[in-house]
Write a protein that holds these residues in place. Structure first.
Motif, PDB file in Angstrom:
ATOM      1  N   PHE A  67       0.631  -1.194  -0.023  1.00  0.00           N
ATOM      2  CA  PHE A  67       0.344   0.055  -0.109  1.00  0.00           C
ATOM      3  C   PHE A  67       0.522   1.309   0.051  1.00  0.00           C
ATOM      4  CE2 PHE A  67      -2.565   3.174   1.612  1.00  0.00           C
ATOM      5  CZ  PHE A  67      -4.077   3.300   1.044  1.00  0.00           C
ATOM      6  N   LEU A  68       2.288   1.107   0.691  1.00  0.00           N
ATOM      7  CA  LEU A  68       3.018   2.195   0.969  1.00  0.00           C
ATOM      8  C   LEU A  68       3.608   3.169  -0.756  1.00  0.00           C
ATOM      9  CD1 LEU A  68       5.003   4.829   2.727  1.00  0.00           C
ATOM     10  CD2 LEU A  68       6.443   2.417   3.147  1.00  0.00           C
ATOM     11  N   TRP A  69       3.625   1.537  -1.306  1.00  0.00           N
ATOM     12  CA  TRP A  69       4.572   1.421  -2.505  1.00  0.00           C
ATOM     13  C   TRP A  69       3.439   2.278  -3.845  1.00  0.00           C
ATOM     14  CZ3 TRP A  69       9.255   1.592  -3.626  1.00  0.00           C
ATOM     15  CH2 TRP A  69      10.808   0.566  -3.342  1.00  0.00           C
ATOM     16  N   LEU A  70       2.467   1.314  -3.839  1.00  0.00           N
ATOM     17  CA  LEU A  70       1.243   2.559  -4.365  1.00  0.00           C
ATOM     18  C   LEU A  70       0.707   3.667  -3.688  1.00  0.00           C
ATOM     19  CD1 LEU A  70      -1.055   2.083  -5.981  1.00  0.00           C
ATOM     20  CD2 LEU A  70      -2.457   1.425  -4.720  1.00  0.00           C
ATOM     21  N   GLY A  71       0.752   4.484  -2.660  1.00  0.00           N
ATOM     22  CA  GLY A  71       1.156   5.668  -2.695  1.00  0.00           C
ATOM     23  C   GLY A  71       2.103   6.264  -3.119  1.00  0.00           C
ATOM     24  N   LEU A  72       2.915   6.062  -2.844  1.00  0.00           N
ATOM     25  CA  LEU A  72       4.353   6.762  -2.933  1.00  0.00           C
ATOM     26  C   LEU A  72       4.414   6.752  -4.752  1.00  0.00           C
ATOM     27  CD1 LEU A  72       7.173   5.097  -1.160  1.00  0.00           C
ATOM     28  CD2 LEU A  72       6.120   7.411  -1.328  1.00  0.00           C
ATOM     29  N   ALA A  73       3.633   6.017  -5.644  1.00  0.00           N
ATOM     30  CA  ALA A  73       3.260   5.240  -6.747  1.00  0.00           C
ATOM     31  C   ALA A  73       3.064   7.062  -7.017  1.00  0.00           C
ATOM     32  CB  ALA A  73       3.241   4.083  -7.509  1.00  0.00           C
ATOM     33  N   THR A  74       1.306   6.763  -6.813  1.00  0.00           N
ATOM     34  CA  THR A  74       0.534   7.781  -6.770  1.00  0.00           C
ATOM     35  C   THR A  74       0.659   9.510  -6.950  1.00  0.00           C
ATOM     36  OG1 THR A  74      -1.114   5.980  -6.820  1.00  0.00           O
ATOM     37  CG2 THR A  74      -2.049   7.979  -6.189  1.00  0.00           C
ATOM     38  N   ALA A  75       1.701   9.036  -5.707  1.00  0.00           N
ATOM     39  CA  ALA A  75       2.288  10.830  -5.592  1.00  0.00           C
ATOM     40  C   ALA A  75       2.826  11.324  -6.367  1.00  0.00           C
ATOM     41  CB  ALA A  75       2.779  10.731  -4.161  1.00  0.00           C
ATOM     42  N   ALA A  84      10.341  12.348 -16.991  1.00  0.00           N
ATOM     43  CA  ALA A  84      11.228  11.218 -15.943  1.00  0.00           C
ATOM     44  C   ALA A  84      10.444  10.572 -14.390  1.00  0.00           C
ATOM     45  CB  ALA A  84      12.226  12.560 -15.240  1.00  0.00           C
ATOM     46  N   LEU A  85       8.887  12.026 -14.062  1.00  0.00           N
ATOM     47  CA  LEU A  85       8.695  11.634 -13.251  1.00  0.00           C
ATOM     48  C   LEU A  85       7.670  10.423 -13.640  1.00  0.00           C
ATOM     49  CD1 LEU A  85       7.458  14.806 -11.870  1.00  0.00           C
ATOM     50  CD2 LEU A  85       8.643  13.113 -10.183  1.00  0.00           C
ATOM     51  N   PHE A  86       7.568  10.652 -14.739  1.00  0.00           N
ATOM     52  CA  PHE A  86       6.610   9.221 -15.131  1.00  0.00           C
ATOM     53  C   PHE A  86       7.466   7.361 -15.368  1.00  0.00           C
ATOM     54  CE2 PHE A  86       3.156  12.154 -17.471  1.00  0.00           C
ATOM     55  CZ  PHE A  86       2.070  11.740 -16.730  1.00  0.00           C
ATOM     56  N   PHE A 100       8.983   2.993 -12.175  1.00  0.00           N
ATOM     57  CA  PHE A 100       9.530   1.799 -11.285  1.00  0.00           C
ATOM     58  C   PHE A 100       8.959   1.111 -10.041  1.00  0.00           C
ATOM     59  CE2 PHE A 100      12.991   1.639  -8.051  1.00  0.00           C
ATOM     60  CZ  PHE A 100      13.734   0.529  -8.560  1.00  0.00           C
ATOM     61  N   LEU A 101       7.885   2.464  -9.297  1.00  0.00           N
ATOM     62  CA  LEU A 101       7.372   2.332  -8.260  1.00  0.00           C
ATOM     63  C   LEU A 101       6.813   1.238  -8.231  1.00  0.00           C
ATOM     64  CD1 LEU A 101       7.466   6.009  -6.961  1.00  0.00           C
ATOM     65  CD2 LEU A 101       9.116   3.688  -5.756  1.00  0.00           C
ATOM     66  N   MET A 102       5.648   1.803  -9.309  1.00  0.00           N
ATOM     67  CA  MET A 102       3.925   0.109  -9.334  1.00  0.00           C
ATOM     68  C   MET A 102       4.710  -1.052  -9.412  1.00  0.00           C
ATOM     69  SD  MET A 102       1.023   1.247  -9.488  1.00  0.00           S
ATOM     70  CE  MET A 102       0.759   0.204 -10.335  1.00  0.00           C
ATOM     71  N   VAL A 103       5.875  -1.686 -10.299  1.00  0.00           N
ATOM     72  CA  VAL A 103       6.843  -2.306 -10.593  1.00  0.00           C
ATOM     73  C   VAL A 103       6.875  -3.241  -8.836  1.00  0.00           C
ATOM     74  CG1 VAL A 103       8.686  -3.950 -10.919  1.00  0.00           C
ATOM     75  CG2 VAL A 103       8.055  -2.480 -12.574  1.00  0.00           C
ATOM     76  N   GLN A 104       7.201  -2.807  -8.007  1.00  0.00           N
ATOM     77  CA  GLN A 104       6.813  -3.601  -6.644  1.00  0.00           C
ATOM     78  C   GLN A 104       5.287  -3.491  -6.190  1.00  0.00           C
ATOM     79  OE1 GLN A 104       9.906  -3.784  -5.285  1.00  0.00           O
ATOM     80  NE2 GLN A 104      10.988  -3.396  -7.140  1.00  0.00           N
ATOM     81  N   VAL A 105       4.447  -2.899  -6.597  1.00  0.00           N
ATOM     82  CA  VAL A 105       2.356  -3.492  -6.217  1.00  0.00           C
ATOM     83  C   VAL A 105       2.534  -4.454  -7.144  1.00  0.00           C
ATOM     84  CG1 VAL A 105       0.741  -2.208  -6.673  1.00  0.00           C
ATOM     85  CG2 VAL A 105       2.640  -1.089  -6.026  1.00  0.00           C
ATOM     86  N   MET A 106       2.902  -4.233  -8.114  1.00  0.00           N
ATOM     87  CA  MET A 106       3.025  -5.215  -9.623  1.00  0.00           C
ATOM     88  C   MET A 106       3.452  -7.351  -8.980  1.00  0.00           C
ATOM     89  SD  MET A 106       3.907  -3.359 -13.131  1.00  0.00           S
ATOM     90  CE  MET A 106       3.382  -2.176 -13.437  1.00  0.00           C
ATOM     91  N   LYS A 107       4.537  -6.579  -8.189  1.00  0.00           N
ATOM     92  CA  LYS A 107       5.572  -7.711  -7.611  1.00  0.00           C
ATOM     93  C   LYS A 107       4.687  -9.004  -6.924  1.00  0.00           C
ATOM     94  CE  LYS A 107       9.865  -7.114  -8.813  1.00  0.00           C
ATOM     95  NZ  LYS A 107      11.433  -6.786  -8.333  1.00  0.00           N
ATOM     96  N   ALA A 108       3.728  -7.507  -6.008  1.00  0.00           N
ATOM     97  CA  ALA A 108       2.652  -8.007  -4.614  1.00  0.00           C
ATOM     98  C   ALA A 108       1.539  -8.579  -5.005  1.00  0.00           C
ATOM     99  CB  ALA A 108       2.854  -7.143  -3.985  1.00  0.00           C
TER     100      ALA A 108
END
Length: 111
Positions: A6-14, A40-42, A47-55
Protein backbone atom coordinates in the motif's frame (compact mmCIF):
# COMPACT_ATOMS: atom_id res chain seq x y z
CA UNK A 1 -2.75 -5.91 0.30
CA UNK A 2 0.06 -5.52 2.79
CA UNK A 3 0.98 -2.20 4.35
CA UNK A 4 4.27 -2.12 2.45
CA UNK A 5 2.52 -2.70 -0.88
CA UNK A 6 0.00 0.00 0.00
CA UNK A 7 2.92 2.34 0.73
CA UNK A 8 4.47 1.56 -2.69
CA UNK A 9 1.10 2.28 -4.30
CA UNK A 10 0.76 5.56 -2.42
CA UNK A 11 4.25 6.66 -3.42
CA UNK A 12 3.65 5.74 -7.05
CA UNK A 13 0.36 7.64 -7.03
CA UNK A 14 2.02 10.72 -5.54
CA UNK A 15 4.73 10.62 -8.21
CA UNK A 16 2.14 10.17 -11.00
CA UNK A 17 0.11 13.11 -9.64
CA UNK A 18 3.26 15.23 -9.67
CA UNK A 19 4.07 14.10 -13.20
CA UNK A 20 0.59 15.02 -14.39
CA UNK A 21 0.81 18.43 -12.70
CA UNK A 22 4.10 19.08 -14.50
CA UNK A 23 2.55 17.87 -17.76
CA UNK A 24 -0.35 20.33 -17.27
CA UNK A 25 2.20 23.12 -16.84
CA UNK A 26 3.91 21.95 -20.04
CA UNK A 27 0.57 22.01 -21.87
CA UNK A 28 -0.03 25.61 -20.79
CA UNK A 29 3.46 27.10 -21.01
CA UNK A 30 5.54 24.64 -23.03
CA UNK A 31 9.27 24.15 -22.65
CA UNK A 32 11.35 21.07 -23.32
CA UNK A 33 12.87 20.95 -19.78
CA UNK A 34 9.35 20.82 -18.31
CA UNK A 35 8.44 17.94 -20.62
CA UNK A 36 11.65 16.08 -19.74
CA UNK A 37 10.85 16.55 -16.03
CA UNK A 38 7.36 15.14 -16.51
CA UNK A 39 8.71 12.14 -18.42
CA UNK A 40 11.31 11.50 -15.68
CA UNK A 41 8.55 11.51 -13.06
CA UNK A 42 6.46 9.09 -15.13
CA UNK A 43 9.48 6.75 -15.34
CA UNK A 44 9.95 6.92 -11.56
CA UNK A 45 6.24 6.22 -11.03
CA UNK A 46 6.41 3.16 -13.26
CA UNK A 47 9.48 1.93 -11.40
CA UNK A 48 7.54 2.20 -8.11
CA UNK A 49 4.53 0.43 -9.65
CA UNK A 50 6.70 -2.62 -10.40
CA UNK A 51 6.81 -3.28 -6.65
CA UNK A 52 3.01 -3.26 -6.49
CA UNK A 53 2.84 -5.56 -9.52
CA UNK A 54 5.23 -8.04 -7.87
CA UNK A 55 3.02 -8.24 -4.79
CA UNK A 56 -0.45 -8.20 -6.35
CA UNK A 57 -0.11 -9.08 -10.03
CA UNK A 58 -0.39 -6.85 -13.04
CA UNK A 59 -4.17 -6.62 -13.35
CA UNK A 60 -4.91 -5.68 -9.77
CA UNK A 61 -1.93 -3.31 -9.54
CA UNK A 62 -2.99 -1.39 -12.64
CA UNK A 63 -6.65 -1.28 -11.58
CA UNK A 64 -5.72 0.08 -8.15
CA UNK A 65 -3.25 2.54 -9.60
CA UNK A 66 -5.78 3.80 -12.13
CA UNK A 67 -8.44 4.53 -9.52
CA UNK A 68 -5.98 6.07 -7.05
CA UNK A 69 -4.71 8.34 -9.84
CA UNK A 70 -8.23 9.13 -11.05
CA UNK A 71 -9.25 10.37 -7.63
CA UNK A 72 -5.98 12.15 -6.78
CA UNK A 73 -5.62 13.87 -10.15
CA UNK A 74 -9.28 14.89 -10.18
CA UNK A 75 -8.90 16.47 -6.75
CA UNK A 76 -5.76 18.29 -7.94
CA UNK A 77 -7.51 19.44 -11.15
CA UNK A 78 -10.42 20.85 -9.16
CA UNK A 79 -8.50 22.55 -6.35
CA UNK A 80 -5.23 23.53 -8.04
CA UNK A 81 -6.20 24.18 -11.66
CA UNK A 82 -9.84 25.22 -11.08
CA UNK A 83 -11.37 22.63 -13.40
CA UNK A 84 -15.02 21.68 -12.89
CA UNK A 85 -16.14 18.18 -13.95
CA UNK A 86 -19.77 17.76 -14.99
CA UNK A 87 -22.24 15.65 -13.02
CA UNK A 88 -21.93 12.87 -15.57
CA UNK A 89 -18.14 12.87 -15.22
CA UNK A 90 -18.41 12.74 -11.42
CA UNK A 91 -20.87 9.84 -11.70
CA UNK A 92 -18.41 8.05 -13.99
CA UNK A 93 -15.67 8.48 -11.40
CA UNK A 94 -17.94 7.03 -8.73
CA UNK A 95 -18.79 4.02 -10.91
CA UNK A 96 -15.06 3.54 -11.60
CA UNK A 97 -14.35 3.53 -7.85
CA UNK A 98 -17.07 0.92 -7.30
CA UNK A 99 -15.70 -1.22 -10.15
CA UNK A 100 -12.18 -1.22 -8.75
CA UNK A 101 -13.49 -1.98 -5.26
CA UNK A 102 -15.19 -5.06 -6.74
CA UNK A 103 -11.96 -6.07 -8.51
CA UNK A 104 -9.83 -5.60 -5.41
CA UNK A 105 -12.30 -7.28 -3.02
CA UNK A 106 -10.46 -10.15 -1.33
CA UNK A 107 -11.23 -13.55 -2.83
CA UNK A 108 -13.44 -15.57 -0.55
CA UNK A 109 -14.71 -12.53 1.36
CA UNK A 110 -18.35 -12.61 2.32
CA UNK A 111 -20.71 -9.73 1.69
Amino acid sequence: MSAVTFLWLGLATAVFVGANAVLKIYAVKGGVPVLVGALALFCLGNFLMVQVMKANGLGLAIALSAIFQLVAISVMAIFVFGERPTGLQLAGMAVGCMAVAMIAWPAGAKG
